[in-house]
Design a protein around this motif. Structure first.
Motif, PDB file in Angstrom:
ATOM      1  N   LYS A  36       0.836  -1.208   0.000  1.00 46.58           N
ATOM      2  CA  LYS A  36       0.000   0.000   0.000  1.00 46.58           C
ATOM      3  C   LYS A  36       0.871   1.258   0.000  1.00 46.58           C
ATOM      4  CE  LYS A  36      -3.931  -1.952   2.565  1.00 46.58           C
ATOM      5  NZ  LYS A  36      -4.701  -1.867   3.832  1.00 46.58           N
ATOM      6  N   THR A  40       1.063   3.902  -3.039  1.00 46.40           N
ATOM      7  CA  THR A  40       0.705   5.312  -2.840  1.00 46.40           C
ATOM      8  C   THR A  40       1.787   6.233  -3.398  1.00 46.40           C
ATOM      9  OG1 THR A  40      -0.524   4.739  -0.830  1.00 46.40           O
ATOM     10  CG2 THR A  40       0.070   7.053  -1.129  1.00 46.40           C
ATOM     11  N   LYS A  71      -4.285   6.779   0.087  1.00 50.93           N
ATOM     12  CA  LYS A  71      -3.748   5.434   0.264  1.00 50.93           C
ATOM     13  C   LYS A  71      -4.848   4.406   0.001  1.00 50.93           C
ATOM     14  CE  LYS A  71      -1.093   2.667   3.570  1.00 50.93           C
ATOM     15  NZ  LYS A  71      -0.494   2.644   4.922  1.00 50.93           N
ATOM     16  N   PRO A  72      -4.594   3.411  -0.850  1.00 50.61           N
ATOM     17  CA  PRO A  72      -5.638   2.425  -1.171  1.00 50.61           C
ATOM     18  C   PRO A  72      -5.976   1.545   0.033  1.00 50.61           C
ATOM     19  CG  PRO A  72      -3.535   1.756  -2.101  1.00 50.61           C
ATOM     20  CD  PRO A  72      -3.333   3.137  -1.568  1.00 50.61           C
ATOM     21  N   ASP A  73      -7.220   1.044   0.052  1.00 48.16           N
ATOM     22  CA  ASP A  73      -7.658   0.178   1.153  1.00 48.16           C
ATOM     23  C   ASP A  73      -6.981  -1.181   1.095  1.00 48.16           C
ATOM     24  OD1 ASP A  73      -9.340   2.167   2.093  1.00 48.16           O
ATOM     25  OD2 ASP A  73     -11.008   1.506   0.829  1.00 48.16           O
ATOM     26  N   MET A  75      -4.115  -3.730  -1.514  1.00 46.63           N
ATOM     27  CA  MET A  75      -3.174  -3.703  -2.631  1.00 46.63           C
ATOM     28  C   MET A  75      -2.562  -5.085  -2.816  1.00 46.63           C
ATOM     29  SD  MET A  75      -1.764  -2.173  -5.112  1.00 46.63           S
ATOM     30  CE  MET A  75      -2.694  -0.680  -4.752  1.00 46.63           C
TER      31      MET A  75
END
Length: 216
Positions: A36, A40, A71-73, A75
Motif C-alpha cells: 500500500k 501510494t 492510500k488504497p484500502d 493492494m
C-alpha cells in the motif's frame, strides 16, 4: 498416559497452531501495508509525471497542480505490478517528450539565427547602397518597340566609360542595371538596360534615377 497429559498435549498443539496462524496473518498484513505504501508513492509519482507530460505537450511554463493520492484500502502484488508498469511507461513518455521539445527548440533557435543573419546581411547591403557614391543620373528615357534610348548625366567621368555597368538605386534598393554603351562627340553618355537585371522582368527606368557602382 492419563487424560490430563492428553489434554495438556492437545492444548499445547492448538496454541502452537494458533501462534503460527497469527504470525502468518501478521506477516501477510505487514506485506500488504508495504505494498500500500509503495503503491501510494508510485501513484503520486505517476500523477506528477502525467502533469509534466501535459505541460511539455502544451508548452506551459509550470505543470498543473497535482492532488494528493489517497492510500488504497487494499493492494495485491498484481495490482502493484500494474502501477509499477504504468510508472515505467510514463517515464519513457517524459523522456520522449523532452527530446521532442529539445529538438523543436534547437530548430527554432537555428531558424532565428538564420533569420537574424539574413536580416543583418540585408541591413548591411541597404546601408552600402544608401551610402554609395553617385556616379550618374538618368537624364532622358525614350522607348519604342522595346528599344530604349537612355541618356545619363555622368557625375564622375573619370570612373564611367563605355562598358561600365551601373546599378539603378531607388531608396536603399537596386531595381536594375544599365551598361554605358556610347559617348557621342558632344559628351553625352548613353546606356542600355542590362537584360535580366530587373526583378520584375520588365525594364523600369525613370528620369532622375540614381546610378551607382553595383554593390556586392
Amino acid at each position: 498416559m492419563n487424560i490430563t497429559q492428553i489434554l495438556l498435549g492437545s492444548t499445547a498443539a492448538l496454541l502452537l497452531v494458533a501462534l503460527i496462524l497469527s504470525y502468518g496473518s501478521m506477516k501477510s498484513g505487514e506485506e500488504e501495508d508495504g505494498r500500500k505504501h509503495s503503491a501510494t508513492e508510485l501513484m503520486q509519482e505517476n500523477a506528477r509525471l502525467q502533469a509534466e507530460i501535459t505541460r511539455l505537450r502544451t508548452g506551459q511554463q509550470l505543470p498543473g497542480t497535482v492532488a494528493d493520492v489517497q492510500k488504497p484500502d487494499s493492494m495485491s502484488q498484481e495490482k502493484l505490478r500494474e502501477i509499477e508498469e504504468r510508472n515505467r511507461l510514463l517515464q519513457e513518455q517524459i523522456a520522449a517528450e523532452k527530446k521532442k521539445r529539445e529538438q523543436a527548440e534547437a530548430e527554432t533557435l537555428a531558424m532565428t539565427e538564420r533569420q537574424s543573419g539574413k536580416l543583418n546581411k540585408e541591413e548591411r547591403r541597404a546601408k552600402i547602397i544608401a551610402q554609395a557614391m553617385l556616379m550618374a543620373q538618368v537624364k532622358e528615357v525614350a522607348e519604342q518597340d522595346g528599344i530604349y534610348v537612355i541618356v545619363i548625366d555622368v557625375k564622375m567621368r573619370e570612373r564611367v566609360q563605355i562598358g561600365t555597368e551601373l546599378a539603378i538605386r531607388r531608396g536603399t534598393g537596386i531595381i536594375g542595371r544599365l551598361t554605358v554603351s556610347q559617348v557621342d562627340d558632344g559628351g553625352n553618355y548613353f546606356a542600355d538596360p542590362l537584360p535580366g537585371s530587373f526583378p520584375g522582368g520588365s525594364v523600369d527606368v525613370k528620369i532622375g534615377d540614381e546610378l551607382i557602382v553595383p554593390p556586392y
